[in-house]
Design a protein around this motif. Sequence first.
Motif, PDB file in Angstrom:
ATOM      1  N   LYS A  70       0.829  -1.202   0.000  1.00 14.23           N
ATOM      2  CA  LYS A  70       0.000   0.000   0.000  1.00 14.23           C
ATOM      3  C   LYS A  70       0.861   1.249   0.000  1.00 14.23           C
ATOM      4  N   MET A  71       1.948   1.197   0.726  1.00 19.48           N
ATOM      5  CA  MET A  71       2.812   2.357   0.868  1.00 19.48           C
ATOM      6  C   MET A  71       3.528   2.705  -0.435  1.00 19.48           C
ATOM      7  N   VAL A  72       4.131   1.700  -1.085  1.00 19.92           N
ATOM      8  CA  VAL A  72       4.935   1.993  -2.276  1.00 19.92           C
ATOM      9  C   VAL A  72       4.064   2.408  -3.457  1.00 19.92           C
ATOM     10  N   PHE A  73       2.872   1.827  -3.574  1.00 22.40           N
ATOM     11  CA  PHE A  73       2.018   2.197  -4.700  1.00 22.40           C
ATOM     12  C   PHE A  73       1.345   3.551  -4.493  1.00 22.40           C
ATOM     13  N   ALA A  74       1.445   4.076  -3.258  1.00 26.23           N
ATOM     14  CA  ALA A  74       0.912   5.412  -2.979  1.00 26.23           C
ATOM     15  C   ALA A  74       2.003   6.478  -3.011  1.00 26.23           C
ATOM     16  N   THR A  75       3.257   6.060  -3.168  1.00 22.94           N
ATOM     17  CA  THR A  75       4.391   6.991  -3.163  1.00 22.94           C
ATOM     18  C   THR A  75       4.778   7.376  -4.588  1.00 22.94           C
ATOM     19  N   PRO A  76       4.898   8.662  -4.877  1.00 27.74           N
ATOM     20  CA  PRO A  76       5.273   9.087  -6.226  1.00 27.74           C
ATOM     21  C   PRO A  76       6.688   8.637  -6.597  1.00 27.74           C
ATOM     22  N   VAL A  77       6.938   8.495  -7.881  1.00 26.91           N
ATOM     23  CA  VAL A  77       8.266   8.119  -8.378  1.00 26.91           C
ATOM     24  C   VAL A  77       9.279   9.173  -7.933  1.00 26.91           C
ATOM     25  N   GLY A  78      10.420   8.690  -7.448  1.00 28.23           N
ATOM     26  CA  GLY A  78      11.482   9.589  -7.025  1.00 28.23           C
ATOM     27  C   GLY A  78      11.442   9.947  -5.562  1.00 28.23           C
ATOM     28  N   GLN A  79      10.393   9.546  -4.857  1.00 27.72           N
ATOM     29  CA  GLN A  79      10.290   9.863  -3.438  1.00 27.72           C
ATOM     30  C   GLN A  79      10.469   8.617  -2.583  1.00 27.72           C
ATOM     31  N   VAL A  80      10.695   8.832  -1.293  1.00 24.45           N
ATOM     32  CA  VAL A  80      10.907   7.724  -0.369  1.00 24.45           C
ATOM     33  C   VAL A  80       9.719   7.589   0.570  1.00 24.45           C
ATOM     34  N   THR A  81       9.501   6.382   1.047  1.00 23.12           N
ATOM     35  CA  THR A  81       8.430   6.125   2.002  1.00 23.12           C
ATOM     36  C   THR A  81       8.882   6.554   3.392  1.00 23.12           C
ATOM     37  N   GLN A  82       7.982   6.437   4.344  1.00 14.74           N
ATOM     38  CA  GLN A  82       8.373   6.660   5.727  1.00 14.74           C
ATOM     39  C   GLN A  82       9.222   5.485   6.199  1.00 14.74           C
ATOM     40  N   ILE A  83       9.850   5.659   7.337  1.00 15.34           N
ATOM     41  CA  ILE A  83      10.714   4.599   7.883  1.00 15.34           C
ATOM     42  C   ILE A  83       9.858   3.448   8.400  1.00 15.34           C
ATOM     43  N   LEU A  84      10.256   2.241   8.046  1.00 17.42           N
ATOM     44  CA  LEU A  84       9.581   1.030   8.507  1.00 17.42           C
ATOM     45  C   LEU A  84      10.413   0.377   9.600  1.00 17.42           C
ATOM     46  N   GLN A  85       9.751  -0.145  10.629  1.00 17.27           N
ATOM     47  CA  GLN A  85      10.440  -0.788  11.739  1.00 17.27           C
ATOM     48  C   GLN A  85       9.948  -2.216  11.890  1.00 17.27           C
ATOM     49  N   SER A  86      10.861  -3.126  12.131  1.00 25.72           N
ATOM     50  CA  SER A  86      10.515  -4.519  12.392  1.00 25.72           C
ATOM     51  C   SER A  86      11.502  -5.080  13.401  1.00 25.72           C
ATOM     52  N   ASN A  87      11.334  -6.360  13.742  1.00 27.36           N
ATOM     53  CA  ASN A  87      12.272  -6.971  14.691  1.00 27.36           C
ATOM     54  C   ASN A  87      13.655  -7.162  14.078  1.00 27.36           C
ATOM     55  N   LEU A  88      13.746  -6.970  12.749  1.00 21.94           N
ATOM     56  CA  LEU A  88      15.048  -7.104  12.074  1.00 21.94           C
ATOM     57  C   LEU A  88      15.791  -5.787  11.993  1.00 21.94           C
ATOM     58  N   GLY A  89      15.081  -4.681  12.217  1.00 20.66           N
ATOM     59  CA  GLY A  89      15.736  -3.382  12.158  1.00 20.66           C
ATOM     60  C   GLY A  89      14.863  -2.327  11.527  1.00 20.66           C
ATOM     61  N   TYR A  90      15.505  -1.410  10.815  1.00 16.35           N
ATOM     62  CA  TYR A  90      14.808  -0.294  10.199  1.00 16.35           C
ATOM     63  C   TYR A  90      15.109  -0.252   8.706  1.00 16.35           C
ATOM     64  N   SER A  91      14.161   0.299   7.950  1.00 21.38           N
ATOM     65  CA  SER A  91      14.399   0.459   6.519  1.00 21.38           C
ATOM     66  C   SER A  91      13.431   1.487   5.955  1.00 21.38           C
ATOM     67  N   PHE A  92      13.727   1.964   4.776  1.00 17.38           N
ATOM     68  CA  PHE A  92      12.800   2.795   4.022  1.00 17.38           C
ATOM     69  C   PHE A  92      13.015   2.504   2.551  1.00 17.38           C
ATOM     70  N   ILE A  93      12.018   2.849   1.761  1.00 17.32           N
ATOM     71  CA  ILE A  93      12.003   2.451   0.353  1.00 17.32           C
ATOM     72  C   ILE A  93      11.898   3.681  -0.541  1.00 17.32           C
ATOM     73  N   LYS A  94      12.635   3.633  -1.656  1.00 14.72           N
ATOM     74  CA  LYS A  94      12.501   4.659  -2.680  1.00 14.72           C
ATOM     75  C   LYS A  94      11.791   4.053  -3.883  1.00 14.72           C
ATOM     76  N   VAL A  95      10.799   4.771  -4.382  1.00 14.90           N
ATOM     77  CA  VAL A  95      10.127   4.338  -5.600  1.00 14.90           C
ATOM     78  C   VAL A  95      10.942   4.868  -6.777  1.00 14.90           C
ATOM     79  N   VAL A  96      11.600   3.968  -7.494  1.00 13.17           N
ATOM     80  CA  VAL A  96      12.536   4.339  -8.562  1.00 13.17           C
ATOM     81  C   VAL A  96      11.801   4.639  -9.863  1.00 13.17           C
ATOM     82  N   SER A  97      10.866   3.769 -10.246  1.00 10.48           N
ATOM     83  CA  SER A  97      10.151   3.970 -11.508  1.00 10.48           C
ATOM     84  C   SER A  97       8.876   3.143 -11.520  1.00 10.48           C
TER      85      SER A  97
END
Length: 337
Positions: free
Chosen positions: A252-279
């Motif tokens: 839901k997050m990545v398909f709502a994020t415009p190309v070239g922008q990053v999502t908010q930070i995601l947290q899990s028991n494995l650590g932290y991450s965020f995603i950039k929508v490239v194209s």
Amino acid sequence: MAIATALPTRAQLGESGLTWEQRFLGILPLVKPDPKDPVVVTVNGAPITAAEISDYANTEKHMINATSTEEMKAVFRDATENLINRQLLLQEATRRKITIPDPEVAQRAREFQIGGAEGQTAPVTGAPDAQLMNAVRGSMMIEKMLDDEFRTHHVQPTDTQIQQYYDEHRDLFVKDPGEVQIAHIAVKLPPNPTDAQKVAAAKKMIRVYDEAKKTKDFAALAKKESEDTESASKGGDLGYFRPGQLPPVVDKMVFATPVGQVTQILQSNLGYSFIKVVSRRGETIAPLPEVKAKIAMFILDENEDAVVKGILKKLAKGAKIEFKNPPGQSAGAKSGE
């Protein structure tokens, strides 16, 4: 301003059965007069009773499935406000000497349905009773007045307005989102991390996240900072995904994020991450002719709402609206609210 003549009417869109109450104020309650029923509000002297508000609120409650205390309070507030607004409009229609012939009122009244005790409905047959006729007459008077106002204000959307809305909201008309290419940067946590390790990882994630929002070379930043060794060497690239191939929250997050922008930070028991929508690729947008009717109806509703709100604001400003308090308390009066 030219008015588009090819646009669909409400009747063509299947909305010809909507009364003005349903379009603007919800469902009109039909409450038999009871002299013992306390008056809760008066609008320029015209009474609104507790039973009217209660019946209106109960109808709305079932329509929106309100269950919580806060929802019920909101329903009763809306019921009171809507009944006040109806009375203001009815009084203005009367002042303008708007009349509806009896045969037209009777025909509309016969189209109404009366709910049975077990929730069933039965059509009105024969001559409608006086109460129903009076309520329907008031509705039709207001409806005629509003229709006159709508024509005066040219609420019917033009082709230019529809085209502009379509161009500015193309994301609302996606038929197939296609595939999205994403990349990410991850900061990992060890098994059973200490508080200090959690704080350190969070600080690094925030620092890298701030850099990612500024940098023009996300791939270089990922190679330098990401702790996901498998994707870091590829600039954080994770490839292309269609809807449903990612975890629901991420999808839901990545398909709502415009190309070239990053999502908010995601947290899990494995650590932290965020995603950039490239194209994106393969995305298809519904053509304008396919969605023109929906856009026209949306703009029409918005324009009509604005007209009605303007009328009500003007009427309320000069009205005397009195709220009656329960026995033992002094009645409060509000004018022009």
